[in-house]
Design a protein around this motif. Structure first.
Motif, short mmCIF file in Angstrom:
data_model
loop_
_atom_site.label_atom_id
_atom_site.label_comp_id
_atom_site.label_asym_id
_atom_site.label_seq_id
_atom_site.Cartn_x
_atom_site.Cartn_y
_atom_site.Cartn_z
N MET A 1 -7.00 7.03 6.50
CA MET A 1 -5.93 7.09 5.51
C MET A 1 -5.51 5.68 5.08
SD MET A 1 -5.19 10.19 4.58
CE MET A 1 -3.51 10.18 3.95
N ILE A 2 -4.26 5.52 4.64
CA ILE A 2 -3.77 4.23 4.17
C ILE A 2 -3.59 3.29 5.35
CG2 ILE A 2 -1.83 3.06 3.05
CD1 ILE A 2 -1.39 5.63 1.45
N PRO A 3 -4.09 2.04 5.27
CA PRO A 3 -3.91 1.09 6.37
C PRO A 3 -2.44 0.85 6.69
CG PRO A 3 -5.52 0.29 4.77
CD PRO A 3 -4.88 1.50 4.17
N LEU A 4 -2.13 0.68 7.97
CA LEU A 4 -0.74 0.53 8.40
C LEU A 4 -0.07 -0.68 7.78
CD1 LEU A 4 -0.97 1.44 12.20
CD2 LEU A 4 0.06 2.78 10.36
N GLU A 5 -0.83 -1.75 7.52
CA GLU A 5 -0.20 -2.98 7.01
C GLU A 5 0.32 -2.82 5.58
OE1 GLU A 5 -4.76 -3.61 6.93
OE2 GLU A 5 -3.24 -2.73 8.25
N ILE A 6 -0.24 -1.88 4.82
CA ILE A 6 0.26 -1.68 3.45
C ILE A 6 1.07 -0.38 3.33
CG2 ILE A 6 -1.60 -3.01 2.40
CD1 ILE A 6 -2.84 -0.32 1.53
N LEU A 11 5.05 3.33 0.67
CA LEU A 11 6.25 4.17 0.74
C LEU A 11 7.32 3.68 -0.23
CD1 LEU A 11 6.47 4.71 4.62
CD2 LEU A 11 5.75 6.36 2.88
N PHE A 12 7.49 2.36 -0.32
CA PHE A 12 8.50 1.81 -1.23
C PHE A 12 8.13 2.11 -2.68
CE2 PHE A 12 10.20 -1.70 -3.84
CZ PHE A 12 11.54 -1.55 -3.57
N GLN A 135 -3.88 6.54 -5.35
CA GLN A 135 -5.23 6.74 -4.81
C GLN A 135 -6.08 5.47 -4.96
OE1 GLN A 135 -6.30 9.25 -3.11
NE2 GLN A 135 -5.17 11.09 -3.70
N THR A 136 -6.06 4.88 -6.17
CA THR A 136 -6.95 3.75 -6.45
C THR A 136 -6.44 2.43 -5.88
OG1 THR A 136 -5.88 3.42 -8.61
CG2 THR A 136 -7.86 4.80 -8.55
N THR A 137 -5.13 2.34 -5.60
CA THR A 137 -4.56 1.08 -5.10
C THR A 137 -4.38 1.07 -3.59
OG1 THR A 137 -3.37 0.81 -7.19
CG2 THR A 137 -2.62 -0.52 -5.32
N PHE A 138 -3.91 2.18 -3.05
CA PHE A 138 -3.53 2.19 -1.64
C PHE A 138 -4.54 2.88 -0.71
CE2 PHE A 138 0.50 1.86 -3.97
CZ PHE A 138 1.03 0.72 -3.39
N LEU A 139 -5.48 3.63 -1.26
CA LEU A 139 -6.42 4.35 -0.39
C LEU A 139 -7.88 3.97 -0.61
CD1 LEU A 139 -6.97 6.51 1.77
CD2 LEU A 139 -7.10 8.18 -0.08
N LEU A 140 -8.37 4.18 -1.82
CA LEU A 140 -9.82 4.06 -2.06
C LEU A 140 -10.39 2.67 -1.77
CD1 LEU A 140 -10.20 6.35 -5.20
CD2 LEU A 140 -11.04 6.77 -2.88
#
Length: 203
Positions: A1-6, A11-12, A135-140
């Motif tokens: 899933m989404i890396p913890l650092e981002i 969420l913000f 999707q394209t910024t925080f995951l893919l």
């Protein structure tokens, strides 16, 4: 899933995008003001359903198509803006509903409000771009897995529509105020929707 650092940034971004004024939030607020909480919640179920549909479609688009969607962005913007303007005109033409008849009208129109909620989201360009951007910024860039895309797509409806409830309950709390100032409130809401439509087309 989404890396913890981002994750905090994700969420913000999701909270700010979901809580700021948009077609769904303004629609919930105006319906809660004019019809009350129970009727607005019936539309909210449609909003949640519509958001889920858009989120899943956006996930597939982001995974298989990516930036090729940009060439259709203007067409989607015009369609969404036209529907938002229709909502604004509908608000201005809305007549005062007698309290004694409101429950009967609400009961008779449950399916109508549900469908309206779905349609608001299916023409809501704001959430289309929100879902694709997430999707394209925080995951893919970090996880190119269709399963992860689908899981994130199913998570997003618990962010956007849940924030929408804040607008809905605000409208319900201010309903008595609305009874005395319906025309003025409708005019403000209609103007806000028109500004949303203009910003979508201009951006």
């Amino acid at each position: 899933m989404i890396p913890l650092e981002i994750l905090p940034t994700f969420l913000f971004y999701s909270f700010i995008t979901s809580i700021t004024p948009g077609p769904a939030n303004l629609s919930s607020l105006s319906l809660a003001l004019s019809r009350g909480k129970n009727v607005a919640l019936k539309q909210w179920v449609g909003l949640f359903t519509g958001f889920t549909i858009v989120s899943l479609i956006s996930g597939f688009v982001a995974f298989f198509v990516g930036t090729a969607l940009n060439e259709y962005a203007k067409v989607l913007s015009v369609v969404g803006a036209a529907y938002i303007l229709w909502l604004a005109v509908h608000l201005l033409r809305e007549k005062m509903i007698q309290e004694c008849a409101s429950e009967n009208i609400a009961a008779a129109s449950s399916a109508q409000y549900f469908r309206r909620g779905i349609f608001v989201q299916l023409t809501n360009v704001k959430i289309m771009f929100f879902c694709v951007t997430v999707q394209t910024t925080f995951l893919l860039p970090y996880n190119h897995s269709l399963l992860s895309v689908l899981l994130l797509a199913l998570l997003l409806p618990f962010i956007g529509p849940v924030c929408n409830l804040a607008w809905l309950f605000t409208g319900a709390a201010l309903q008595r105020f609305f009874v005395h100032y319906q025309k003025q409130v409708n005019a403000v809401m209609a103007a806000s929707l028109a500004l949303c439509a203009a910003s979508i087309v201009l951006n």
